[in-house]
Design a protein around this motif. Sequence first.
Motif, PDB file in Angstrom:
ATOM      1  N   CYS A   1       0.942  -1.236  -0.027  1.00 37.72           N
ATOM      2  CA  CYS A   1       0.040  -0.100  -0.009  1.00 37.72           C
ATOM      3  C   CYS A   1       0.969   1.208   0.047  1.00 37.72           C
ATOM      4  O   CYS A   1       1.644   1.227   0.866  1.00 37.72           O
ATOM      5  CB  CYS A   1      -1.000  -0.052   1.279  1.00 37.72           C
ATOM      6  N   ASP A   2       0.490   2.248  -1.005  1.00 41.44           N
ATOM      7  CA  ASP A   2       1.282   3.392  -1.077  1.00 41.44           C
ATOM      8  C   ASP A   2       0.186   4.454  -0.563  1.00 41.44           C
ATOM      9  O   ASP A   2      -0.701   4.776  -1.281  1.00 41.44           O
ATOM     10  CB  ASP A   2       1.874   3.588  -2.384  1.00 41.44           C
ATOM     11  N   PRO A   3       0.302   5.028   0.402  1.00 43.60           N
ATOM     12  CA  PRO A   3      -0.582   6.102   0.993  1.00 43.60           C
ATOM     13  C   PRO A   3      -0.557   7.267   0.435  1.00 43.60           C
ATOM     14  O   PRO A   3       0.667   7.696  -0.488  1.00 43.60           O
ATOM     15  CB  PRO A   3      -0.315   6.091   2.473  1.00 43.60           C
ATOM     16  N   ILE A   4      -1.496   8.461   0.761  1.00 45.13           N
ATOM     17  CA  ILE A   4      -1.348   9.867   0.214  1.00 45.13           C
ATOM     18  C   ILE A   4       0.225  10.283   0.919  1.00 45.13           C
ATOM     19  O   ILE A   4       0.231   9.963   2.097  1.00 45.13           O
ATOM     20  CB  ILE A   4      -2.379  10.645   0.296  1.00 45.13           C
ATOM     21  N   SER A   5       1.001  10.873   0.208  1.00 48.08           N
ATOM     22  CA  SER A   5       2.248  11.143   0.664  1.00 48.08           C
ATOM     23  C   SER A   5       2.461  12.071   2.047  1.00 48.08           C
ATOM     24  O   SER A   5       3.220  11.660   2.862  1.00 48.08           O
ATOM     25  CB  SER A   5       3.069  12.056  -0.283  1.00 48.08           C
ATOM     26  N   GLU A   6       1.577  12.862   2.261  1.00 48.59           N
ATOM     27  CA  GLU A   6       1.457  13.761   3.420  1.00 48.59           C
ATOM     28  C   GLU A   6       0.775  12.858   4.818  1.00 48.59           C
ATOM     29  O   GLU A   6       0.619  13.302   5.886  1.00 48.59           O
ATOM     30  CB  GLU A   6       1.105  14.956   3.295  1.00 48.59           C
ATOM     31  N   HIS A   7       0.081  11.587   4.245  1.00 46.62           N
ATOM     32  CA  HIS A   7      -0.569  11.152   5.483  1.00 46.62           C
ATOM     33  C   HIS A   7       0.365  10.262   6.257  1.00 46.62           C
ATOM     34  O   HIS A   7       1.243   9.314   5.737  1.00 46.62           O
ATOM     35  CB  HIS A   7      -1.730  10.039   4.769  1.00 46.62           C
ATOM     36  N   ASN A   8       0.122  10.277   7.683  1.00 47.43           N
ATOM     37  CA  ASN A   8       1.131   9.479   8.569  1.00 47.43           C
ATOM     38  C   ASN A   8       0.180   8.405   9.213  1.00 47.43           C
ATOM     39  O   ASN A   8       1.066   7.841   9.770  1.00 47.43           O
ATOM     40  CB  ASN A   8       1.728  10.612   9.675  1.00 47.43           C
ATOM     41  N   ARG A   9      -0.787   8.379   9.318  1.00 47.72           N
ATOM     42  CA  ARG A   9      -1.349   7.267   9.635  1.00 47.72           C
ATOM     43  C   ARG A   9      -2.030   6.263   8.593  1.00 47.72           C
ATOM     44  O   ARG A   9      -2.803   6.814   7.518  1.00 47.72           O
ATOM     45  CB  ARG A   9      -2.840   7.610  10.617  1.00 47.72           C
ATOM     46  N   LEU A  10      -1.903   4.987   8.632  1.00 47.25           N
ATOM     47  CA  LEU A  10      -2.171   4.099   7.554  1.00 47.25           C
ATOM     48  C   LEU A  10      -3.061   2.889   8.383  1.00 47.25           C
ATOM     49  O   LEU A  10      -2.527   2.388   9.355  1.00 47.25           O
ATOM     50  CB  LEU A  10      -0.947   3.551   6.882  1.00 47.25           C
ATOM     51  N   TYR A  11      -3.814   2.466   7.578  1.00 45.42           N
ATOM     52  CA  TYR A  11      -4.846   1.265   8.156  1.00 45.42           C
ATOM     53  C   TYR A  11      -4.735   0.186   7.208  1.00 45.42           C
ATOM     54  O   TYR A  11      -4.840   0.459   5.936  1.00 45.42           O
ATOM     55  CB  TYR A  11      -6.090   1.783   8.347  1.00 45.42           C
TER      56      TYR A  11
END
Lengths: 120, 113
Positions: free
Chosen positions: A23-33
């Motif tokens: 999973c590659d989150p949105i770049s500035e997002h620090n929390r990942l589920y």
Amino acid sequence: DTGVSQDPRHKITKRGQNVTFRCDPISEHNRLYWYRQTLGQGPEFLTYFQNEAQLEKSRLLSDRFSAERPKGSFSTLEIQRTEQGDSAMYLCASTRIKVRQVLSGANVLTFGAGSRLTVL
Amino acid sequence: TQLLEQSPQFLSIQEGENLTVYCNSSSVFSSLQWYRQEPGEGPVLLVTVVTGGEVKKLKRLTFQFGDARKDSSLHITAAQPGDTGLYLCAGAGSGAGSYQLTFGKGTKLSVIP
């Protein structure tokens, strides 16, 4: 930024094999589920990361499951010795939120399109 | 364990009809979100409701949060085939679920042209 990306979108494997999802989150997002969704059900929480720290794991996450987020950016979810019951859509979501802050209406989770796993 | 119960589980209606789907819980949530999910895709956020009694409108969709913040409803006016999908409610910020969203099982809506 194109949103949350998940790879692969589809994976068919034989029982007993190992699989890994990214999973590659949105770049500035620090929390990942990570969530798991089986047919006819809503998503069920598996685990989440705040930056690189894995802060909570669901009872659904058996010993065969492991998730990492080594540099606080992308994350991987590995399933070892897959079983037919592991067949599901594995969803990743991300948001930007302060450490130890509870989710509120101000926090929007952006979901990826999911990785569908079929175990034969 | 917090549970969100959605009803009905399945709904098949003709284009142009109105419908309401419900999301109920015994727990209080600080906020509740509604998502729509299409086959093979992830959930997409429609709306977030935060205040008890709050009503939000999104074109033909009306969302309401119960006064006690334990339940919510989604009303669709003059449904169209493009409204077909899985509608999920999700609660945030309460008790053991404070750090993640708790989802209901969803209402699968089919709008027949």
